[in-house]
Write an enzyme that holds these catalytic residues in place. Structure first.
Site, PDB file in Angstrom:
ATOM      1  N   ASP A  63      59.504 -23.142  22.155  1.00  0.00           N
ATOM      2  CA  ASP A  63      60.024 -22.762  20.841  1.00  0.00           C
ATOM      3  C   ASP A  63      59.831 -21.284  20.536  1.00  0.00           C
ATOM      4  O   ASP A  63      59.148 -20.565  21.270  1.00  0.00           O
ATOM      5  CB  ASP A  63      59.374 -23.622  19.744  1.00  0.00           C
ATOM      6  CG  ASP A  63      57.875 -23.827  19.979  1.00  0.00           C
ATOM      7  OD1 ASP A  63      57.255 -22.966  20.630  1.00  0.00           O
ATOM      8  OD2 ASP A  63      57.343 -24.843  19.508  1.00  0.00           O
ATOM      9  N   ASP A 132      50.312 -32.743  12.206  1.00  0.00           N
ATOM     10  CA  ASP A 132      51.239 -33.786  11.733  1.00  0.00           C
ATOM     11  C   ASP A 132      51.897 -34.538  12.893  1.00  0.00           C
ATOM     12  O   ASP A 132      52.842 -35.294  12.687  1.00  0.00           O
ATOM     13  CB  ASP A 132      52.309 -33.176  10.821  1.00  0.00           C
ATOM     14  CG  ASP A 132      53.129 -32.087  11.518  1.00  0.00           C
ATOM     15  OD1 ASP A 132      52.921 -31.857  12.733  1.00  0.00           O
ATOM     16  OD2 ASP A 132      53.989 -31.477  10.851  1.00  0.00           O
ATOM     17  N   HIS A 134      53.497 -33.126  15.454  1.00  0.00           N
ATOM     18  CA  HIS A 134      54.675 -32.503  16.085  1.00  0.00           C
ATOM     19  C   HIS A 134      54.390 -32.104  17.531  1.00  0.00           C
ATOM     20  O   HIS A 134      53.268 -31.760  17.890  1.00  0.00           O
ATOM     21  CB  HIS A 134      55.227 -31.335  15.257  1.00  0.00           C
ATOM     22  CG  HIS A 134      54.391 -30.098  15.204  1.00  0.00           C
ATOM     23  ND1 HIS A 134      54.235 -29.345  14.069  1.00  0.00           N
ATOM     24  CD2 HIS A 134      53.665 -29.453  16.148  1.00  0.00           C
ATOM     25  CE1 HIS A 134      53.468 -28.307  14.320  1.00  0.00           C
ATOM     26  NE2 HIS A 134      53.099 -28.355  15.574  1.00  0.00           N
ATOM     27  N   GLU A 139      59.101 -31.700  13.934  1.00  0.00           N
ATOM     28  CA  GLU A 139      58.281 -32.186  12.825  1.00  0.00           C
ATOM     29  C   GLU A 139      58.559 -33.670  12.577  1.00  0.00           C
ATOM     30  O   GLU A 139      59.564 -34.204  13.060  1.00  0.00           O
ATOM     31  CB  GLU A 139      58.615 -31.368  11.567  1.00  0.00           C
ATOM     32  CG  GLU A 139      58.319 -29.870  11.692  1.00  0.00           C
ATOM     33  CD  GLU A 139      56.836 -29.529  11.578  1.00  0.00           C
ATOM     34  OE1 GLU A 139      55.989 -30.326  12.018  1.00  0.00           O
ATOM     35  OE2 GLU A 139      56.532 -28.450  11.042  1.00  0.00           O
TER      36      GLU A 139
HETATM   37  P1  PGA Z   1      47.630 -25.001  17.939  1.00  0.00           P
HETATM   38  O1  PGA Z   1      49.090 -25.552  17.599  1.00  0.00           O
HETATM   39  O2  PGA Z   1      47.523 -25.021  19.429  1.00  0.00           O
HETATM   40  O3  PGA Z   1      47.595 -23.603  17.397  1.00  0.00           O
HETATM   41  O4  PGA Z   1      46.675 -25.925  17.280  1.00  0.00           O
HETATM   42  C1  PGA Z   1      49.537 -26.694  18.251  1.00  0.00           C
HETATM   43  C2  PGA Z   1      50.916 -27.072  17.768  1.00  0.00           C
HETATM   44  O5  PGA Z   1      51.236 -26.797  16.604  1.00  0.00           O
HETATM   45  O6  PGA Z   1      51.664 -27.665  18.551  1.00  0.00           O
END
Ligand code: PGA
Length: 256
Positions: A63, A132, A134, A139
């Protein structure tokens, strides 16, 4: 699902690094799906120190933020350059990250999907997980069949990301992300999750129902998934003793 629980994030990362290093040694022209965020940082440091040959490796990132140029310090282009690509001998032409500045986002997304197919598909997709649930930036309520497209981030994810942008007000609203359908076509998914903040999302993904409300739960339908967790991220798994037992009793040939 193969669920590997280690006492610390460092120990879980070492196993993930071994999985990736083995692939790069066995298949020098492997196609990797890569992730950003705090979770894979140590993994990238370890890979950079492993003396692996990246010349024939192709990468596709999950992404990128819409509106951030590749030079922006918080862009995922910059993240990948700083944390991995400048430390290994990968060729720039083999690096793929969605362009957050694209004028025609749907056309860019279609092209990204075509490029993944043209590369022969993704051998190993590295994943983090949001609080959450994702994966990529898919999302909750994302179609489980979705392809690369624009997504609007939830208030929760924008809060989680605010620390990188000097506050929530500056955190981007939109991203381009591989879809869940895109991720599910990878031949192997390697998901890392560390810390108690991820425990609820991890428990839902592994032991909850398959639901678009916890996008990572779709991985239950994938034929080859490895989760590398620390104790804190695994804390809410009801069957954690069983997963530990399975890992400790693997046949010798299956060990990492
Ligand atoms: P993080 O994010 O590694 O900064 O916890 C993970 C994600 O949002 O997929």
């Amino acid at each position: 699902m193969e669920i590997i629980i280690q006492p610390t994030a460092e120990a879980a990362t070492r196993i993930a690094a071994r999985v990736m290093a083995r692939l790069l040694r066995e298949k020098p022209n492997a196609v990797l799906g890569l992730a950003t965020g705090s979770t894979p940082l140590q993994l990238y440091r370890e890979l950079a120190q492993m003396n692996l040959d990246w010349r024939r490796v192709a990468t596709f990132n999950l992404d990128e933020y819409v509106g951030l140029s590749p030079q922006h310090p918080e862009s995922y282009h910059n993240f990948m350059r700083e944390n991995l690509f400048q430390h290994v001998n990968i060729l720039q032409k083999n690096v793929h990250i969605p362009d957050g500045m694209a004028a025609d986002i749907p056309a860019l997304c279609e092209r990204y999907e075509k490029e993944i197919r043209a590369a022969g598909g993704i051998d190993l997709q590295l994943l983090g997980i949001g609080t959450d649930g994702h994966i990529g930036f898919n999302e909750p309520s994302s179609s489980l069949a979705s392809r690369t497209r624009i997504k609007t981030l939830t208030p929760q994810t924008r809060r989680d990301n605010a620390r990188h942008f000097g506050g929530e007000a500056q955190a981007p609203h939109h991203v381009i992300t591989m879809g869940i359908g895109t991720i599910m076509e990878a031949r192997h998914c390697l998901l890392l999750a560390f810390g108690g903040k991820k425990a609820r999302a991890v428990a839902g993904a592994v032991e909850g129902p398959v639901t678009a409300m916890n996008p990572a739960s779709v991985l239950q339908l994938h034929p080859r998934v490895t989760l590398c967790l620390d104790n804190a991220a695994a804390a809410r798994l009801k069957m954690k003793q069983y997963y530990r037992w399975v890992f400790e009793n693997k046949p010798e040939w299956q060990k990492f």
